[in-house]
Design a protein around this motif. Structure first.
Motif, mmCIF file in Angstrom:
data_model
loop_
_atom_site.group_PDB
_atom_site.id
_atom_site.type_symbol
_atom_site.label_atom_id
_atom_site.label_comp_id
_atom_site.label_asym_id
_atom_site.label_seq_id
_atom_site.Cartn_x
_atom_site.Cartn_y
_atom_site.Cartn_z
ATOM 1 N N LYS A 147 0.808 5.265 8.550
ATOM 2 C CA LYS A 147 1.749 5.260 7.236
ATOM 3 C C LYS A 147 2.180 6.798 6.845
ATOM 4 O O LYS A 147 3.057 6.950 6.288
ATOM 5 N N PRO B 66 0.950 -1.113 -0.124
ATOM 6 C CA PRO B 66 0.072 -0.033 -0.062
ATOM 7 C C PRO B 66 1.002 1.189 -0.004
ATOM 8 O O PRO B 66 0.819 2.192 0.888
ATOM 9 N N TRP C 194 -4.916 2.522 3.208
ATOM 10 C CA TRP C 194 -4.165 1.506 3.486
ATOM 11 C C TRP C 194 -4.606 0.376 4.515
ATOM 12 O O TRP C 194 -4.274 -0.591 4.406
#
Length: 893
Positions: free
Chosen positions: A649, A366, A374
């Protein structure tokens, strides 16, 4: 007269040929100095990245070898200089291509090619993050290629190659030279910045060792010589891409046709790195010498796996400890099962964790999704069907499999496969060491419930030990002998009176300390003996403060534009964070919990302050900080722990902050290979903002007083300021602060894109007094931080060994023993390897453990080749000259 005329005619012919060749060379714009080109063929080996490691290994064993053998066998009738030879790294050749999964038929063809010199091994196992390792790991790494050479009766390779990773610790010239390796070729990833080395030069290590080095800003080099190549012999390092395999016969024919047309008058040799090294060394070239270190600009990747990297940093020094303890226990008469094979496996798995690929290419994962996207990707991955027997090819026909990028579950597994290597090392070494320590406790002359405290370093030292039967309780052990032990009965372990309070300031035997419960750290630390304030009062940070940074596109883009040489496509994908929300949506954030609770425990062993964050702002379930002030030693241990870190992320990283009060600071970083001053010892183009420390860092002022820091768990530190998403050709720290990196997701290539879970990391700090020998102090305290005293327990009848015993020792502090056991190079006798760390050139005496009689110590190099005359062992000891930062190895018989 006829002879003279004949010689004159020959001279005219030769001169005319040379003149015509020179004119042709000038016409083609070829470097006129080059007369011979050595063409070496190799593919770049990635442990994973392009696929799961098991699939990469299978391709090497089968498809790649079949292709290479086809080309080799086709060119067998060619003149020697036109016969194709394929160079491979040591580990895949020894462990996979020739390993137990190879078919007998193919193995026979491979062995024939090895013997005739057309499948060639270079001296290193594969490309590594060198500064992430310890000394003996690196030494064991050169053993794979030497094992192949010895098996087939070939000379040991004298050349080595690494590709992709831009920069490496200056341990390399020391390692290679002391292993009898004379030439190193390094090739950079095309998008990364690189050290500004000359093309061909002598690279000098901290110990004075020099190795011939060719550095290329790409994986390899073109067949056409560069304009300023300084020698007659030129290396054309012909590289195919990541796990691509050998070139085809057609590609080789095309290369030869190009050379015939574009390189008239120049002799083309197909060969090996060793062939080139011998040819160019025979020239005795006048080349520049470069003495300096090259911190890795990819080293942030270590802390993308903070839990496993902590495990690696903890367990790697214990590989040598297990080796030495096992050997000593045998000499003390304790019956033991052999450990050499298990230790070899542990070293191999440790090296595989240091190999430069840490999972599959993030394009399979991702990479571009942020926010909740993600996380949905993760849910989809978890829902994928499991392949039968690990066969991911079976998923190709399922809806969950995307044939362009591969299975999502497979991508996730690739990261766990990487983590498993160091888990394997940890399991092997921890289990064997635990068994040996408990057997040692059972063998000492103490009745009933008892323990031994073992010192894994070859000098006498003291330390604080946690009671193995009562967690959270400590006692202090004085002067445990070098590589020896002392023992205690259970009733001898008394911690003393315990009191508790919630005071934010208190006094210890060595310090007056004040905590700030808003910053969560020490804002005043006064050394009682001198009255010095050790904390920088002007800093925005406190000592031990936890700092979490969340980065925006501003910081990421600034780094990318300064660092990457490829500004779009895969360069942007690897070093940028494409798809990341704009800075206006998610701005930069520096976060520290702004409210902490404190609980202080006082005993006769230590004063311990535990801080707990009241709020975490959703970055984790909880944070704690523990500050330990021993009552018998002048240092402070700081331990950070996170409970259930939130996975994210978005670009982020965490730090422990250490703002020290040192005027006009001089930094000394204990690096692998030798200490550096970052103001003068770092080669331009390498990492000046973040680096791995083998021991730690000292910061001193004019009178040599100052502060020092080491971590048993966290290898990466920044000097002056936090150093994620920063790159500079000339940055030099001027502020006396150190930031220890706890985690980051800076990598966007094949490293973990987020961190989650619960773990801890610790840092030790201590003051340096006026006139302190900085390197000696940093070496001793750094290694005592990394190699704490160890314990074993037993119950029942007393054994026969004395309650205290000395093991192998050295005459000066700062010399490590990195091997003491069975020789991996199969010399008959016991291998003893020492490595000088404190920068002293002097004679060293070694006192061997009582119980086994040795009569001579034969010097050998790091690959087990005899390198000097035997030294007589007299009264269980011998003396030899050991240079600063140098290794020394002996076979004891």
């Amino acid at each position: 007269m006829k002879i003279k005329k004949l010689l004159y005619s020959l001279f005219v012919v030769l001169f005319g040929f040379a003149a015509n060749a020179q004119q042709a060379v000038e016409k083609k714009n070829i470097n006129p100095k080059v007369t011979d080109i050595w063409v070496v063929f190799k593919t770049h080996f990635d442990l994973g990245f392009t696929d799961l490691p098991e699939n990469v290994f299978k391709r090497y064993r089968e498809e790649m070898m079949d292709n290479a053998l086809t080309v080799i066998e086709k060119s067998r009738t060619q003149p020697k200089e036109k016969r194709f030879a394929w160079t491979v790294p040591g580990w895949p050749l020894q462990a996979q291509i020739l390993g137990p999964l190879q078919t007998p038929e193919r193995k026979a063809r491979i062995e024939k090619a090895i013997k005739e010199g057309t499948i060639v091994v270079h001296a290193l196992p594969f490309t590594m993050h060198t500064e992430s390792l310890d000394y003996e790991d690196l030494v064991r790494g050169v053993g794979f290629s030497s094992a192949v050479a010895r098996k087939y009766g070939l000379p040991l390779p004298i050349s080595a190659k690494m590709t992709d990773v831009p920069s490496h610790s200056w341990i390399l010239p020391t390692l290679l030279k002391n292993a009898g390796i004379q030439f190193l070729q390094l090739g950079c990833n095309p998008a990364s910045q690189y050290p500004r080395f000359p093309e061909l030069f002598w690279w000098e290590g901290a110990d004075g060792s020099k190795v011939l080095c060719n550095y290329t800003p790409l994986y390899g080099s073109d067949i056409k010589p560069t304009p300023n190549w300084p020698c007659k012999n030129y290396l054309a390092m012909q590289m195919t891409g990541d796990n691509h395999g050998p070139p085809t016969s057609a590609e080789i024919d095309k290369l030869l046709a190009y050379a015939a047309k574009e390189l008239p008058g120049v002799k083309i040799h197909f060969g090996t790195l060793d062939d080139f090294a011998k040819a160019v060394l025979a020239e005795k070239p006048d080349l520049p010498t470069v003495k300096g270190d090259c911190p890795d600009t990819w080293i942030h990747g270590l802390q993308s796996n903070p839990q496993e990297t902590k495990m690696a940093r903890n367990i790697r020094p214990l590989e040598s400890t297990l080796d030495g303890l096992h050997t000593q226990m045998e000499s003390w008469g304790i019956p033991l099962a052999p450990v050499a094979a298990k230790l070899a496996k542990a070293y191999e798995q440790s090296l595989l964790y240091a190999e430069h690929t840490w999972g599959m290419n993030a394009e399979f994962g991702p990479r571009y999704s942020y926010g909740d996207a993600w996380k949905r990707w993760m849910d989809e991955a978890a829902a994928e069907p499991l392949p039968e027997n690990g066969n991911y090819a079976a998923l190709k026909n399922s809806d969950a499999y995307n044939t362009a990028t591969g299975s999502k579950r497979k991508w996730l597994r690739s990261y766990d496969d990487k983590r498993q290597y160091i888990r394997n090392t940890n399991e092997i070494v921890s289990k064997e060491l635990h068994t040996d320590l408990d057997l040692l406790a059972a063998a000492v002359n103490k009745q009933g419930k008892r323990m031994v405290v073992y010192n894994p370093l070859p000098w006498k030292r003291s330390g604080m030990i946690e009671n193995p039967w009562e967690k959270g309780k400590y006692f202090y052990v004085n002067e445990v002998a070098a590589s020896g032990y002392t023992s205690f009965a259970f009733n001898e372990l008394k911690e003393g009176i315990i009191t508790t309070d919630e005071a934010t300031s208190f006094s210890t035997p060595y310090f007056k300390v004040v905590f700030d419960l808003k910053k969560g750290g020490i804002t005043s630390l006064i050394e009682k003996s001198t009255g010095r304030e050790l904390v920088d009062q002007s800093s925005r940070y406190a000592i031990g403060q936890f700092l979490h940074e969340r980065f925006s596109t501003n910081e990421v883009d600034r780094f990318f534009n300064a660092y990457s040489r490829v500004k779009d496509g895969w360069g942007l994908n690897d070093f940028g964070k494409p798809g990341m929300p704009k800075a206006s949506e998610i701005p930069y954030l520096a976060f520290t919990p702004n409210a902490w609770k404190i609980a202080v425990t006082h005993t006769n062993v230590a004063d311990i302050a535990a801080l707990t964050a009241v709020t975490t702002d959703g970055f984790a379930k909880g944070y704690t900080l523990k500050f330990t002030f021993p009552r018998n030693a002048v240092y402070v241990d700081v331990e950070w722990a996170v409970d259930s870190k939130t996975s994210d992320k978005q670009a982020e990283g965490g730090w422990l902050c250490f703002p020290f009060n040192v005027e006009k600071p001089k930094f000394t970083v204990g690096r692998l290979g030798g200490p550096i001053d970052p103001a003068i010892d770092i080669i331009p183009g390498t990492n000046r903002y973040l680096m791995a420390a083998a021991t730690g860092v000292a910061i001193t002022q004019a009178n040599k007083s100052g502060m020092a820091l080491a971590s048993a768990d966290a290898p990466l530190l920044s000097l002056g300021e936090p150093g994620l998403w920063k790159y500079s050709m000339d940055y030099v720290p001027t502020i006396a602060s150190v930031f220890v990196n706890l985690y980051n997701n800076m990598w966007n290539t094949n490293f973990a894109l987020w961190q989650e879970g619960s773990w801890s990391e610790s840092v030790r700090i201590w003051p340096l007094n006026k006139g302190t020998h900085t390197v000696n102090n940093l070496t001793q305290n750094g290694w005592e931080t990394r190699l704490p005293l160890l314990t074993g327990v037993a119950e029942g009848e007393a054994g026969k060994l004395p309650a205290r015993k000395t093991g192998i020792s050295v005459s000066r502090v700062g010399v490590l023993i990195t091997a003491f056991g069975e020789d991996p190079d199969n010399n008959k006798g016991t291998l003893l390897r020492l490595w000088e760390q404190a920068g002293n050139n002097d004679m060293v005496s070694v006192t061997l453990p009582v119980g086994k009689t040795f009569r001579k110590a034969t010097p050998v190099n790091l690959r087990g080749e005899i390198s000097g005359k035997p030294i007589k062992v007299v009264k269980d000891g011998f003396v030899f000259d050991l240079g600063a930062y140098a290794p020394a190895s002996f076979i004891l018989q």
